[in-house]
Design an enzyme around this catalytic site. Structure first.
Site, PDB file in Angstrom:
ATOM      1  N   LYS A   1      47.897  36.340  51.624  1.00  8.09           N
ATOM      2  CA  LYS A   1      46.933  35.365  51.102  1.00  8.09           C
ATOM      3  C   LYS A   1      47.619  34.001  51.059  1.00  8.09           C
ATOM      4  CE  LYS A   1      43.813  35.062  47.088  1.00  8.09           C
ATOM      5  NZ  LYS A   1      43.433  35.738  45.822  1.00  8.09           N
TER       6      LYS A   1
ATOM      7  N   SER B   1      39.004  37.344  45.751  1.00 11.76           N
ATOM      8  CA  SER B   1      39.301  36.187  46.569  1.00 11.76           C
ATOM      9  C   SER B   1      40.307  36.441  47.693  1.00 11.76           C
ATOM     10  CB  SER B   1      39.845  35.070  45.676  1.00 11.76           C
ATOM     11  OG  SER B   1      41.033  35.484  45.022  1.00 11.76           O
TER      12      SER B   1
ATOM     13  N   SER C   1      40.375  40.223  42.349  1.00 11.85           N
ATOM     14  CA  SER C   1      40.576  39.666  43.699  1.00 11.85           C
ATOM     15  C   SER C   1      41.472  40.478  44.617  1.00 11.85           C
ATOM     16  CB  SER C   1      41.112  38.240  43.599  1.00 11.85           C
ATOM     17  OG  SER C   1      40.117  37.377  43.111  1.00 11.85           O
TER      18      SER C   1
END
Lengths: 68, 481
Positions: free
Chosen positions: B87, B162, B186
């Site tokens: 990420k 996310s 997330s």
């Protein structure tokens, strides 16, 4: 969210943080906070303010896993 | 299909631990794995859009250096030679870190995150920064600036967020594992929606030094990978005290892989009789009930548990995350309001309107609520089991607030209803795949443990995977060769 509440949020954000309403979605996204306010009202009177020193970290330690 | 393509497919089908162990045995090189990962991205990422940036040449050089180190007879780390992508919010000195945002489109940090240093010291290399919700603030996978990330099981569906690119890249078998972050679900949500495994550790278990902050009370760093065993290996590398992060726990880090015995005899699995299954989609409920039979067959005892304080958790948790998110972004909201996506500036704006006394009340209740919850729940069971998502995965269109879709705000908020409470409580929780919904999108099983009970959470997750094939099933995008 009522118009009054939307206005209140707008006033607080502008007064304390100098941030104006960014877009109409701001009002839409604040909508779920009405449920939060209702939930908060339900909690009032149910839990007292913790007078003694305490912390979330201490609670993590007090409740931690001890087995395998 | 040529020989090279066959090799790519074979290498990309390895799990993280299989790949690392194959490198350690000298059966495959880091360069081979890195070339295979880039070949997979070339073939599979066009519509998926899991990648924000990648560095092919530098990555192949790093892989060659790792192969040379191995050839020299040097001691190897547990991830030696394995290419990973993360990420795009973990700082690496001098390397692009966009945080999925326009505001940080050119941000190159002056220092590196502790977790990145630990992953690299363990022998892995980082070949790409993965797509994510802007500043990690949506659970759907939308991104205005770099394009929406898509689900490898169906392009029209939310990949979860996310950590959207982390779920999609692992679910498409482009990389074996990726770091995500979890403030309200997330890691667990993209793990569930993309059919992979993921674990959000206990609050304070993993250092957050050099990690983009969202909500400093609820942010967590953790892995998404194909299996619970893979997650165990990465967590063993990244967990533990960090002098650079005084909020990080000094609790010793157990050998998570050693805990994966498969033996659940005597272990009580709690099934909540409130909150987590209320109005659940039928296929989610059915898949969840089937998981209990698997755990029972492994020796676990299934017990019904009433969860206390769920209303307080939902209320106070929303206040903490909203206020801290708004606080972190107030400066940019004043100076660069037009550089945020509509839904993001709108979401953070709400946090600015919450009084400080209310925020402090929400924080002050947290320890007491955790004690009550842990006493009543974990007095009756060892771990809790719930569905990760209560309802089927929505399409990207259904949850597109910026497009003005009717009902999108509700769809957007509902995605994380079963994961958000766990962040306020600070508990460790994993998600592992346990079925498919009526649209062919994966369903996740969430396993929740006591504070610092990651070993037990992973043990139950691994035992479930020993008797099921959901984690082995290839997504349609992972079949592209």
């Amino acid at each position: 969210m009522s118009d009054d509440l939307a206005k209140l949020f707008e006033d607080v954000a502008r007064t304390w943080s100098s941030v104006p309403l960014p877009n109409p979605v701001g009002v839409q996204m604040a909508l779920p906070l009405q449920d939060t306010i209702t939930g908060l009202a339900a909690e009032h009177g149910r839990m007292a303010f913790e007078e003694e020193p305490s912390s979330f970290d201490a609670a993590l330690q007090a409740t931690k896993e001890t087995g395998s | 299909m040529n020989i090279a393509t066959q090799t790519m497919s074979t290498l990309c089908d390895l799990t993280l631990t299989e790949a690392a162990d194959a490198v350690a045995r000298g059966e495959v090189s880091s360069v081979d794995l890195t070339e295979a990962a880039f070949a997979a991205f070339d073939l599979r990422d066009d519509k998926l859009n899991a990648v924000i940036w990648s560095e092919r040449e530098a990555s192949l050089e790093a892989a060659a250096a790792l192969d040379a180190k191995q050839a020299s007879g040097a001691a190897l780390g547990p991830l030696h030679g394995v290419p990973l992508a993360h990420k795009d919010m973990y700082y690496q000195e001098g390397r692009l870190t966009t945080c999925g945002s326009k505001i940080r489109a050119d941000f190159r940090p002056a220092y590196s995150a502790t977790v990145m240093d630990r992953l690299h010291a363990a022998g892995s290399l980082t070949l790409a920064g993965l797509n994510m919700a802007e500043f990690a603030q949506n659970a759907s996978g939308h991104n205005t600036h770099y394009g929406d990330c898509h689900n490898p099981w169906g392009y029209d569906y939310c990949p979860g967020g996310s950590s959207s690119g982390s779920g999609a890249a692992v679910g498409a078998r482009c990389v074996t594992a990726a770091l995500g972050s979890d403030t309200g679900g997330s890691i667990r949500l993209p793990a569930s929606m993309c059919g992979v495994s993921g674990i959000k550790p206990t609050q304070t278990r993993v250092s957050r030094y050099g990690v983009m902050p969202l909500s400093f009370s609820c942010d967590n760093v953790g892995p998404l990978a194909r299996t619970a065993k893979d997650c165990a290996r990465i967590l063993s590398v990244i967990a533990g005290a960090d002098p650079m992060d005084p909020t990080c726990a000094t609790e010793p880090v157990p050998d998570y892989e050693a805990a994966l015995t498969g033996d659940l005899r005597g272990l009580k699995v709690g099934v909540p009789d409130n909150y987590f299954l209320e109005d659940a989609s039928p296929e989610v409920g059915d898949a969840f009930m089937a998981t209990l039979e698997v755990l029972k067959a492994r020796g676990a005892e299934i017990v019904s548990v009433s969860l206390p304080e769920m209303d307080a958790v939902a209320t106070y948790g929303a206040i903490v995350s909203r206020c801290e998110g708004a606080s972190a972004h107030a400066q940019w909201m004043r100076e660069r309001p037009g550089d945020y996506a509509l839904h993001l500036s709108g979401r953070m704006y709400g946090g600015l309107g919450i009084p400080a006394v209310t925020y402090i009340e929400a924080l002050s209740r947290r320890g007491g609520i955790l004690k009550t919850f842990a006493s009543e729940v974990f007095g009756a069971c060892d771990v809790l089991a719930t569905p990760t998502l209560r309802w089927r995965t929505p399409t990207l269109a259904e949850a597109d607030i910026d497009a003005g879709t009717e009902g999108a705000v509700a769809a957007f908020m509902e995605i994380s209803i079963n994961t958000r409470p766990i962040n306020y409580l600070g508990l460790p929780a994993a998600s592992v795949p346990c079925g498919l919904d009526n649209n062919g999108i994966p369903i996740g099983l969430q396993i929740i443990g006591r504070p610092f009970g990651e070993a037990k959470v992973l043990k139950v997750s691994d035992a479930f995977q020993a008797d099921t094939d959901w984690h082995k099933t290839k997504s349609p995008v992972a079949r592209i060769i």
